[in-house]
Design an enzyme around this catalytic site. Structure first.
Site, PDB file in Angstrom:
ATOM      1  N   ASN A   9       0.320  11.109   1.258  1.00 37.63           N
ATOM      2  CA  ASN A   9      -0.935  11.434   0.923  1.00 37.63           C
ATOM      3  C   ASN A   9      -1.871  10.494   1.908  1.00 37.63           C
ATOM      4  O   ASN A   9      -1.991   9.259   1.788  1.00 37.63           O
ATOM      5  CB  ASN A   9      -1.037  10.953  -0.475  1.00 37.63           C
ATOM      6  CG  ASN A   9      -2.631  11.332  -1.032  1.00 37.63           C
ATOM      7  OD1 ASN A   9      -3.575  11.753  -0.170  1.00 37.63           O
ATOM      8  ND2 ASN A   9      -3.010  10.422  -2.226  1.00 37.63           N
ATOM      9  N   TRP A  10      -2.319  11.332   2.863  1.00 37.84           N
ATOM     10  CA  TRP A  10      -2.995  10.657   3.841  1.00 37.84           C
ATOM     11  C   TRP A  10      -4.532  10.157   3.200  1.00 37.84           C
ATOM     12  O   TRP A  10      -5.219   9.446   4.133  1.00 37.84           O
ATOM     13  CB  TRP A  10      -3.452  11.547   4.915  1.00 37.84           C
ATOM     14  CG  TRP A  10      -1.988  11.736   5.695  1.00 37.84           C
ATOM     15  CD1 TRP A  10      -0.493  11.345   5.480  1.00 37.84           C
ATOM     16  CD2 TRP A  10      -1.770  12.531   6.983  1.00 37.84           C
ATOM     17  NE1 TRP A  10       0.179  11.917   6.297  1.00 37.84           N
ATOM     18  CE2 TRP A  10      -0.403  12.564   7.233  1.00 37.84           C
ATOM     19  CE3 TRP A  10      -2.669  13.289   7.762  1.00 37.84           C
ATOM     20  CZ2 TRP A  10       0.005  13.273   8.379  1.00 37.84           C
ATOM     21  CZ3 TRP A  10      -2.128  14.127   8.911  1.00 37.84           C
ATOM     22  CH2 TRP A  10      -0.779  13.913   9.108  1.00 37.84           C
ATOM     23  N   LYS A  11      -4.983  10.813   1.949  1.00 35.08           N
ATOM     24  CA  LYS A  11      -6.301  10.414   1.587  1.00 35.08           C
ATOM     25  C   LYS A  11      -7.470  10.943   2.698  1.00 35.08           C
ATOM     26  O   LYS A  11      -7.329  11.830   3.333  1.00 35.08           O
ATOM     27  CB  LYS A  11      -6.529   8.836   1.069  1.00 35.08           C
ATOM     28  CG  LYS A  11      -5.084   8.666   0.307  1.00 35.08           C
ATOM     29  CD  LYS A  11      -5.252   7.453  -0.401  1.00 35.08           C
ATOM     30  CE  LYS A  11      -4.061   7.208  -1.392  1.00 35.08           C
ATOM     31  NZ  LYS A  11      -4.077   6.022  -2.344  1.00 35.08           N
ATOM     32  N   HIS A  94      -5.203  13.288  -8.976  1.00 38.16           N
ATOM     33  CA  HIS A  94      -5.186  11.996  -8.184  1.00 38.16           C
ATOM     34  C   HIS A  94      -6.018  10.886  -8.758  1.00 38.16           C
ATOM     35  O   HIS A  94      -7.056  11.316  -9.154  1.00 38.16           O
ATOM     36  CB  HIS A  94      -5.146  11.932  -6.690  1.00 38.16           C
ATOM     37  CG  HIS A  94      -4.625  10.451  -6.292  1.00 38.16           C
ATOM     38  ND1 HIS A  94      -5.304   9.405  -6.239  1.00 38.16           N
ATOM     39  CD2 HIS A  94      -3.697  10.262  -5.504  1.00 38.16           C
ATOM     40  CE1 HIS A  94      -4.674   8.555  -5.661  1.00 38.16           C
ATOM     41  NE2 HIS A  94      -3.534   9.024  -5.162  1.00 38.16           N
ATOM     42  N   GLU A  96      -7.604   8.653  -7.793  1.00 35.59           N
ATOM     43  CA  GLU A  96      -8.860   8.516  -7.087  1.00 35.59           C
ATOM     44  C   GLU A  96     -10.133   9.564  -7.488  1.00 35.59           C
ATOM     45  O   GLU A  96     -11.172   9.495  -7.643  1.00 35.59           O
ATOM     46  CB  GLU A  96      -8.749   8.401  -5.637  1.00 35.59           C
ATOM     47  CG  GLU A  96      -8.251   7.183  -5.362  1.00 35.59           C
ATOM     48  CD  GLU A  96      -6.902   6.915  -4.046  1.00 35.59           C
ATOM     49  OE1 GLU A  96      -7.103   7.896  -3.261  1.00 35.59           O
ATOM     50  OE2 GLU A  96      -6.333   6.004  -4.039  1.00 35.59           O
ATOM     51  N   GLU A 166       1.684   7.676 -10.741  1.00 33.52           N
ATOM     52  CA  GLU A 166       0.955   6.482 -10.087  1.00 33.52           C
ATOM     53  C   GLU A 166       0.426   5.627 -10.784  1.00 33.52           C
ATOM     54  O   GLU A 166      -0.933   5.890 -11.417  1.00 33.52           O
ATOM     55  CB  GLU A 166       0.187   7.194  -9.099  1.00 33.52           C
ATOM     56  CG  GLU A 166       0.930   8.014  -8.384  1.00 33.52           C
ATOM     57  CD  GLU A 166      -0.035   8.291  -6.843  1.00 33.52           C
ATOM     58  OE1 GLU A 166       0.648   8.226  -5.762  1.00 33.52           O
ATOM     59  OE2 GLU A 166      -1.107   8.488  -6.915  1.00 33.52           O
ATOM     60  N   GLY A 172      -2.604   1.206  -3.561  1.00 32.49           N
ATOM     61  CA  GLY A 172      -3.450   0.323  -2.220  1.00 32.49           C
ATOM     62  C   GLY A 172      -3.706  -1.157  -2.515  1.00 32.49           C
ATOM     63  O   GLY A 172      -4.135  -1.767  -1.949  1.00 32.49           O
ATOM     64  N   SER A 212       2.003   1.660  -3.692  1.00 33.59           N
ATOM     65  CA  SER A 212       2.504   0.518  -2.741  1.00 33.59           C
ATOM     66  C   SER A 212       3.980   1.001  -2.364  1.00 33.59           C
ATOM     67  O   SER A 212       4.801  -0.099  -2.155  1.00 33.59           O
ATOM     68  CB  SER A 212       2.253  -0.803  -3.200  1.00 33.59           C
ATOM     69  OG  SER A 212       0.816  -0.861  -3.241  1.00 33.59           O
ATOM     70  N   GLY A 233       0.950   6.404   0.162  1.00 36.17           N
ATOM     71  CA  GLY A 233      -0.418   6.488   0.702  1.00 36.17           C
ATOM     72  C   GLY A 233      -0.327   5.951   1.987  1.00 36.17           C
ATOM     73  O   GLY A 233       0.031   6.145   3.138  1.00 36.17           O
ATOM     74  N   GLY A 234      -0.744   4.391   1.943  1.00 38.31           N
ATOM     75  CA  GLY A 234      -0.748   3.701   3.007  1.00 38.31           C
ATOM     76  C   GLY A 234       0.337   3.649   4.149  1.00 38.31           C
ATOM     77  O   GLY A 234       0.393   3.916   5.431  1.00 38.31           O
TER      78      GLY A 234
HETATM   79  P1  13P Z   1      -0.689   3.350  -1.656  1.00 40.79           P
HETATM   80  O1  13P Z   1       0.781   3.702  -1.056  1.00 40.79           O
HETATM   81  O2  13P Z   1      -1.559   3.139  -0.645  1.00 40.79           O
HETATM   82  O3  13P Z   1      -0.571   2.668  -2.673  1.00 40.79           O
HETATM   83  O4  13P Z   1      -1.185   4.810  -2.361  1.00 40.79           O
HETATM   84  C1  13P Z   1      -0.492   5.582  -3.308  1.00 40.79           C
HETATM   85  C2  13P Z   1      -1.181   6.714  -3.560  1.00 40.79           C
HETATM   86  O5  13P Z   1      -2.253   6.744  -4.116  1.00 40.79           O
HETATM   87  C3  13P Z   1      -0.533   7.992  -3.188  1.00 40.79           C
HETATM   88  O6  13P Z   1      -1.022   9.019  -3.770  1.00 40.79           O
END
Ligand code: 13P
Length: 248
Positions: A9-11, A94, A96, A166, A172, A212, A233-234
């Protein structure tokens, strides 16, 4: 046997040029992956990424979808638009989007229905906040979110759904749920699905962990019997980092 699925997930990261470069770098690193590999890029990058991954084992994903087919919904994208752009998977609900954009369990359900009816595969996210875990409400929250998201689907439609667990406090933050915590809560989610759709459907559905997840912790998490993959994510923003997770 459930085939693992690792999705990035590149956000809100990467321009079209950067996105094309990232997948170019990724292709040789993940070509022998034993799992499904998905990159969920911002929609402006679909046209740049799609031709690069054509004919490879990397699948294109989006980060949201609207529930209406068309109309006066400024800024939104329909499931048919995503399909027509070569998208196969779409992240829905998600945390977010729930936290910052007013996403509710109701709209998560509507988006999920629209996605699967259009022939997309939905990655439906659920997870508790830190204070909810501390108060002992995790099981209740993930059960409720899961059942609300999925309750209007048929068992057949459910085959095109992946659930991503999640925990919001792990996203994050560098904090990861322990292997056992993640496994246990994903087990709770599977039970919630069994209660609505039966044991067979629950045994089939893939449930990812996200929060993470990275090269250094992927092995332990993926060794857990309930965990069928990751939503990253990251660690999905650099080819080498993401490849380490994919090739767990
Ligand atoms: P991180 O891997 O950056 O914690 O993000 C997880 C995430 O929200 C994937 O959708």
């Amino acid at each position: 046997m459930r085939k693992p699925i690792i999705a990035g997930n590149w956000k809100m990261n990467k321009t079209p040029e950067e996105a094309a470069q990232l997948v170019k770098d990724l292709i040789p690193l993940v070509k022998d992956a034993k799992c499904d590999v998905v990159v969920c890029t911002p929609a402006v990058n679909f046209a740049a990424v799609k031709p690069v991954i054509e004919g490879t084992n990397i699948k294109l994903g989006a980060q949201n979808v609207h529930f209406k087919a068309s109309g006066a919904y400024t800024g939104e994208l329909s499931a048919d638009m995503l399909k027509a752009s070569g998208v196969e998977y779409v992240i829905i609900g998600h945390s977010e989007r729930r936290q910052y954009f007013g996403e509710t369990d109701k709209t998560v359900n509507l988006r999920t229905v629209a996605a699967v009816k259009a022939g997309l595969k939905a990655i439906v996210c659920v997870g508790e906040m830190k204070d909810e875990r501390e108060a002992g409400y995790t099981d209740m929250i993930v059960t409720y979110q899961t059942q609300m998201a999925l309750h209007t689907l048929t068992a057949e439609e459910l085959e095109n759904v992946v659930v991503a667990y999640e925990p919001v406090w792990a996203i994050g933050t560098g904090l990861t749920a322990t292997d056992e915590q993640a496994n246990e809560t994903i087990g709770v989610i599977r039970k919630a699905i069994a209660a609505k759709f039966g044991e067979e459907a629950a045994a089939k559905i893939r449930i990812q962990y996200g929060g993470s997840m990275k090269g250094s912790n992927v092995k332990g998490l993926m060794a857990q019997p309930e965990i069928d993959g990751g939503l990253i994510g990251g660690a999905s923003l650099k080819a080498e980092d993401f490849a380490q997770v994919v090739n767990f």
